[in-house]
Design an enzyme around this catalytic site. Structure first.
Site, PDB file in Angstrom:
ATOM      1  N   TRP A   1      16.077   2.248   4.104  1.00  0.00           N
ATOM      2  CA  TRP A   1      16.610   2.560   2.770  1.00  0.00           C
ATOM      3  C   TRP A   1      16.976   4.037   2.647  1.00  0.00           C
ATOM      4  CZ3 TRP A   1      13.654  -0.195  -1.742  1.00  0.00           C
ATOM      5  CH2 TRP A   1      13.793  -1.576  -1.590  1.00  0.00           C
TER       6      TRP A   1
ATOM      7  N   TYR B   1       4.961   6.782 -14.538  1.00  0.00           N
ATOM      8  CA  TYR B   1       3.724   6.974 -13.777  1.00  0.00           C
ATOM      9  C   TYR B   1       3.334   8.447 -13.776  1.00  0.00           C
ATOM     10  CZ  TYR B   1       0.793   7.038  -9.542  1.00  0.00           C
ATOM     11  OH  TYR B   1      -0.223   7.223  -8.637  1.00  0.00           O
TER      12      TYR B   1
ATOM     13  N   GLY C   1      -9.510   0.087  -3.384  1.00  0.00           N
ATOM     14  CA  GLY C   1      -8.166   0.607  -3.127  1.00  0.00           C
ATOM     15  C   GLY C   1      -8.130   1.433  -1.857  1.00  0.00           C
TER      16      GLY C   1
ATOM     17  N   ARG D   1       8.674  -3.112   8.834  1.00  0.00           N
ATOM     18  CA  ARG D   1      10.053  -3.457   9.187  1.00  0.00           C
ATOM     19  C   ARG D   1      10.302  -3.327  10.691  1.00  0.00           C
ATOM     20  NH1 ARG D   1      13.590  -0.406   5.208  1.00  0.00           N
ATOM     21  NH2 ARG D   1      11.826  -0.709   3.811  1.00  0.00           N
TER      22      ARG D   1
ATOM     23  N   PRO E   1      -2.780  14.791  -4.366  1.00  0.00           N
ATOM     24  CA  PRO E   1      -2.501  14.510  -2.961  1.00  0.00           C
ATOM     25  C   PRO E   1      -1.013  14.241  -2.749  1.00  0.00           C
ATOM     26  CG  PRO E   1      -4.120  12.966  -3.867  1.00  0.00           C
ATOM     27  CD  PRO E   1      -3.490  13.674  -5.008  1.00  0.00           C
TER      28      PRO E   1
ATOM     29  N   SER F   1      -1.184  13.009  -8.361  1.00  0.00           N
ATOM     30  CA  SER F   1      -0.235  12.714  -7.287  1.00  0.00           C
ATOM     31  C   SER F   1       0.845  13.791  -7.259  1.00  0.00           C
ATOM     32  CB  SER F   1       0.393  11.349  -7.554  1.00  0.00           C
ATOM     33  OG  SER F   1       1.560  11.202  -6.792  1.00  0.00           O
ATOM     34  N   SER F   2       1.419  13.992  -6.078  1.00  0.00           N
ATOM     35  CA  SER F   2       2.483  14.997  -5.964  1.00  0.00           C
ATOM     36  C   SER F   2       3.726  14.600  -6.767  1.00  0.00           C
ATOM     37  CB  SER F   2       2.850  15.219  -4.501  1.00  0.00           C
ATOM     38  OG  SER F   2       3.245  14.001  -3.915  1.00  0.00           O
ATOM     39  N   CYS F   3       3.828  13.326  -7.166  1.00  0.00           N
ATOM     40  CA  CYS F   3       4.997  12.925  -7.954  1.00  0.00           C
ATOM     41  C   CYS F   3       4.912  13.453  -9.389  1.00  0.00           C
ATOM     42  CB  CYS F   3       5.211  11.423  -7.936  1.00  0.00           C
ATOM     43  SG  CYS F   3       3.986  10.530  -8.837  1.00  0.00           S
TER      44      CYS F   3
ATOM     45  N   LYS G   1       0.021  10.380 -15.243  1.00  0.00           N
ATOM     46  CA  LYS G   1      -0.849  11.182 -14.366  1.00  0.00           C
ATOM     47  C   LYS G   1      -0.991  12.614 -14.890  1.00  0.00           C
ATOM     48  CE  LYS G   1      -2.349   8.493 -11.390  1.00  0.00           C
ATOM     49  NZ  LYS G   1      -3.779   8.479 -11.095  1.00  0.00           N
TER      50      LYS G   1
ATOM     51  N   HIS H   1       4.624   1.581  -0.167  1.00  0.00           N
ATOM     52  CA  HIS H   1       5.118   2.932   0.029  1.00  0.00           C
ATOM     53  C   HIS H   1       5.911   2.987   1.337  1.00  0.00           C
ATOM     54  CE1 HIS H   1       1.776   4.155  -2.828  1.00  0.00           C
ATOM     55  NE2 HIS H   1       2.853   4.708  -3.337  1.00  0.00           N
TER      56      HIS H   1
ATOM     57  N   GLY I   1     -12.183   2.119  -8.505  1.00  0.00           N
ATOM     58  CA  GLY I   1     -11.114   1.733  -7.568  1.00  0.00           C
ATOM     59  C   GLY I   1     -11.595   1.744  -6.130  1.00  0.00           C
TER      60      GLY I   1
HETATM   61  N1  LIG Z   1      -1.402   5.852  -2.048  1.00  0.00           N
HETATM   62  C1  LIG Z   1      -0.811   7.033  -2.087  1.00  0.00           C
HETATM   63  O1  LIG Z   1       0.115   7.341  -1.304  1.00  0.00           O
HETATM   64  C2  LIG Z   1      -1.268   8.066  -3.092  1.00  0.00           C
HETATM   65  C3  LIG Z   1      -0.697   9.338  -3.011  1.00  0.00           C
HETATM   66  C4  LIG Z   1      -1.093  10.305  -3.934  1.00  0.00           C
HETATM   67  C5  LIG Z   1      -2.034   9.994  -4.879  1.00  0.00           C
HETATM   68  N2  LIG Z   1      -2.587   8.759  -4.934  1.00  0.00           N
HETATM   69  C6  LIG Z   1      -3.539   8.492  -6.005  1.00  0.00           C
HETATM   70  O2  LIG Z   1      -4.737   7.923  -5.513  1.00  0.00           O
HETATM   71  C7  LIG Z   1      -5.259   7.008  -6.482  1.00  0.00           C
HETATM   72  C8  LIG Z   1      -5.595   5.683  -5.809  1.00  0.00           C
HETATM   73  O3  LIG Z   1      -4.424   5.169  -5.180  1.00  0.00           O
HETATM   74  P1  LIG Z   1      -4.497   4.008  -4.083  1.00  0.00           P
HETATM   75  O4  LIG Z   1      -3.332   4.192  -3.193  1.00  0.00           O
HETATM   76  O5  LIG Z   1      -5.869   3.921  -3.517  1.00  0.00           O
HETATM   77  O6  LIG Z   1      -4.222   2.731  -4.987  1.00  0.00           O
HETATM   78  P2  LIG Z   1      -4.587   1.194  -4.666  1.00  0.00           P
HETATM   79  O7  LIG Z   1      -4.841   1.002  -3.223  1.00  0.00           O
HETATM   80  O8  LIG Z   1      -3.541   0.382  -5.332  1.00  0.00           O
HETATM   81  O9  LIG Z   1      -5.970   0.984  -5.421  1.00  0.00           O
HETATM   82  C9  LIG Z   1      -6.011   1.084  -6.797  1.00  0.00           C
HETATM   83  C10 LIG Z   1      -7.372   0.651  -7.269  1.00  0.00           C
HETATM   84  O10 LIG Z   1      -7.351   0.732  -8.685  1.00  0.00           O
HETATM   85  C11 LIG Z   1      -8.073  -0.365  -9.196  1.00  0.00           C
HETATM   86  N3  LIG Z   1      -7.507  -0.739 -10.495  1.00  0.00           N
HETATM   87  C12 LIG Z   1      -6.207  -0.917 -10.827  1.00  0.00           C
HETATM   88  N4  LIG Z   1      -6.107  -1.308 -12.116  1.00  0.00           N
HETATM   89  C13 LIG Z   1      -7.377  -1.367 -12.588  1.00  0.00           C
HETATM   90  C14 LIG Z   1      -7.931  -1.715 -13.842  1.00  0.00           C
HETATM   91  N5  LIG Z   1      -7.155  -2.080 -14.876  1.00  0.00           N
HETATM   92  N6  LIG Z   1      -9.284  -1.680 -13.980  1.00  0.00           N
HETATM   93  C15 LIG Z   1     -10.083  -1.320 -12.951  1.00  0.00           C
HETATM   94  N7  LIG Z   1      -9.611  -0.966 -11.736  1.00  0.00           N
HETATM   95  C16 LIG Z   1      -8.271  -1.008 -11.570  1.00  0.00           C
HETATM   96  C17 LIG Z   1      -7.913  -1.496  -8.211  1.00  0.00           C
HETATM   97  O11 LIG Z   1      -9.085  -2.291  -8.272  1.00  0.00           O
HETATM   98  P3  LIG Z   1      -9.252  -3.765  -7.613  1.00  0.00           P
HETATM   99  O12 LIG Z   1      -9.031  -3.610  -6.144  1.00  0.00           O
HETATM  100  O13 LIG Z   1     -10.647  -4.144  -7.911  1.00  0.00           O
HETATM  101  O14 LIG Z   1      -8.233  -4.644  -8.263  1.00  0.00           O
HETATM  102  C18 LIG Z   1      -7.751  -0.754  -6.888  1.00  0.00           C
HETATM  103  O15 LIG Z   1      -8.972  -0.735  -6.188  1.00  0.00           O
HETATM  104  C19 LIG Z   1      -4.205   6.886  -7.582  1.00  0.00           C
HETATM  105  O16 LIG Z   1      -4.579   7.652  -8.686  1.00  0.00           O
HETATM  106  C20 LIG Z   1      -2.956   7.474  -6.977  1.00  0.00           C
HETATM  107  O17 LIG Z   1      -2.140   8.106  -7.907  1.00  0.00           O
HETATM  108  C21 LIG Z   1      -2.232   7.779  -4.054  1.00  0.00           C
END
Ligand SMILES: NC(=O)c1ccc[n+]([C@@H]2O[C@H](COP(=O)([O-])OP(=O)(O)OC[C@H]3O[C@@H](n4cnc5c(N)ncnc54)[C@H](OP(=O)(O)O)[C@@H]3O)[C@@H](O)[C@H]2O)c1
Length: 346
Positions: free
Chosen positions: A203, A137, A14, A188, A164, A108-110, A141, A180, A11
């Site tokens: 919201w 979700y 991401g 907005r 996180p 995730s905290s959720c 997790k 998010h 990822g």
């Molecule tokens: N964002 C938050 O607020 C937050 C808070 C707490 C925890 N987290 C945790 O942090 C982690 C990453 O979150 P993020 O916010 O960075 O998410 P994100 O920006 O949506 O990135 C998700 C990544 O996962 C990859 N991915 C999704 N489906 C896939 C698949 N089938 N095969 C291979 N790769 C796949 C995507 O790859 P491509 O780009 O190549 O498509 C993307 O790079 C998650 O586990 C999430 O639970 C996030």
């Protein structure tokens, strides 16, 4: 961990994965393995096994997941549980099979119960019902955490799971429905300034409290914990400070230069009333966050990346290299007036 250790960032395009790559690169690490989801769909068991057999990474950072805001979680319930169960299972199992020395899994905290006592200590995991909108979700997790624990117990794997809090920062998703809270508010309010709208509707009731961590701080914590932490069970990663949605909206209004009124749409779901992590264990391990909320938001608003991600034509610089090949994460058709506009960033 040596600087030439072979590190697979699942990822890497991401929000979290890109921040991890930036942080590790800054710390001198150079031997990265990456695949986009088009090149390697981690839901595919055979393809994931083949990838691990070929590449044999020594360290795995599991930041690949299907992620979204409250609407996406609630709408695509099947995809959120199915995709995340498969991604985690395939990566964690193959990390064991191919002798990965350390794996960091991002939860995730959720994952905590909706009405967990605040601040939420690690001991409250699985102590009550989950928040219904993101239950699929969260269940996936939790299964990822349990996989790491079980593989540690049965096979002695050094797999850790971090939980996180809500994140914001570079690489965020600004989709009008699937984003998010922070990017949704940034969008907005900026839109309202550009269109000279007198009111912004937020919201929910504005009363829920949320903790927010800059993604660069998370990446810093991940590197620190990769080096200094090796235990079963969840570990909270947050700031230990929270704010009401109303306070956040007022701060973003000020930072974007919005001078109108703010109203609250009570028909929209609030989600969990409060979600503040107990970070005493993290602090005891020696890590504290560094980026304050206002400074972090100012930085996001000032960044070229934000203008690119929101689809604004006013884009003073090219996207950062780690985002360059990534397709734009939003399909927003912003009015031309917005594209011409650039609100004050500080
Ligand atoms: N964002 C938050 O607020 C937050 C808070 C707490 C925890 N987290 C945790 O942090 C982690 C990453 O979150 P993020 O916010 O960075 O998410 P994100 O920006 O949506 O990135 C998700 C990544 O996962 C990859 N991915 C999704 N489906 C896939 C698949 N089938 N095969 C291979 N790769 C796949 C995507 O790859 P491509 O780009 O190549 O498509 C993307 O790079 C998650 O586990 C999430 O639970 C996030």
């Amino acid at each position: 961990m040596k600087t030439n250790t072979k590190i697979y960032i699942a990822g890497h395009r991401g929000m979290v994965g890109a921040a991890l790559m930036r942080r590790l690169h800054r710390a001198g690490y150079t031997n990265f393995v990456t695949r986009t989801s088009q090149e390697l769909d981690l839901r595919n068991q055979a393809a994931t096994a083949e990838f691990f057999a070929q590449e044999k990474p020594e360290v795995v950072l599991l930041a690949a997941a299907k992620v979204g805001g409250i609407v996406a979680n609630n709408t695509y319930r099947g995809e959120f549980i199915y995709d995340n169960l498969l991604i985690q299972s395939n990566v964690i199992h193959n990390a064991y099979v191919h002798g990965v020395k350390k794996l960091l899994h991002l939860g995730s905290s959720c994952m905590y119960p909706q009405l967990a006592p605040q601040p939420i200590g690690e001991a409250y995991l699985l102590s009550g019902p989950l928040e219904p909108t993101n239950e699929p979700y969260a269940v996936a997790k939790i299964a990822g955490l349990k996989l790491c624990e079980a593989y540690r117990a049965q096979y002695g794997c050094h797999f850790i799971t971090l939980l996180p809090t809500n994140l914001y920062g570079p690489g965020d998703n600004y989709h009008p429905e699937h984003s998010h809270m922070v990017p949704a508010l940034l969008r907005r309010f900026s839109e309202a300034v550009a269109l000279e709208q007198p009111n912004v509707e937020v919201w929910g009731t504005g009363t829920p409290r949320r903790e927010l961590l800059h993604v660069n701080d998370l990446a810093d914590a991940c590197l620190y914990l990769l080096r200094h932490y090796d235990e079963a069970g969840p570990l909270n990663v947050g700031t230990g400070e929270d704010h009401t949605i109303a306070e956040l909206a007022e701060l973003i209004a000020r930072l974007t230069g919005f001078e109108g009124t703010i109203s609250y749409d009570h028909s929209r779901p609030d989600g969990t009333p409060r979600k503040l992590l107990d970070v005493s264990k993290l602090h005891a391990l020696g890590w504290h966050h560094r980026i304050g909320l206002e400074a972090g938001l100012r930085e996001v608003l000032a960044s070229a990346e934000w203008w690119s991600a929101t689809g604004a034509l006013f884009n003073p610089a090219s996207p950062a290299p780690w985002n360059a090949e990534r397709p734009r994460r939003t399909n927003m058709a912003w009015p031309a007036s917005i594209r011409r506009h650039r609100p004050a960033a500080s």
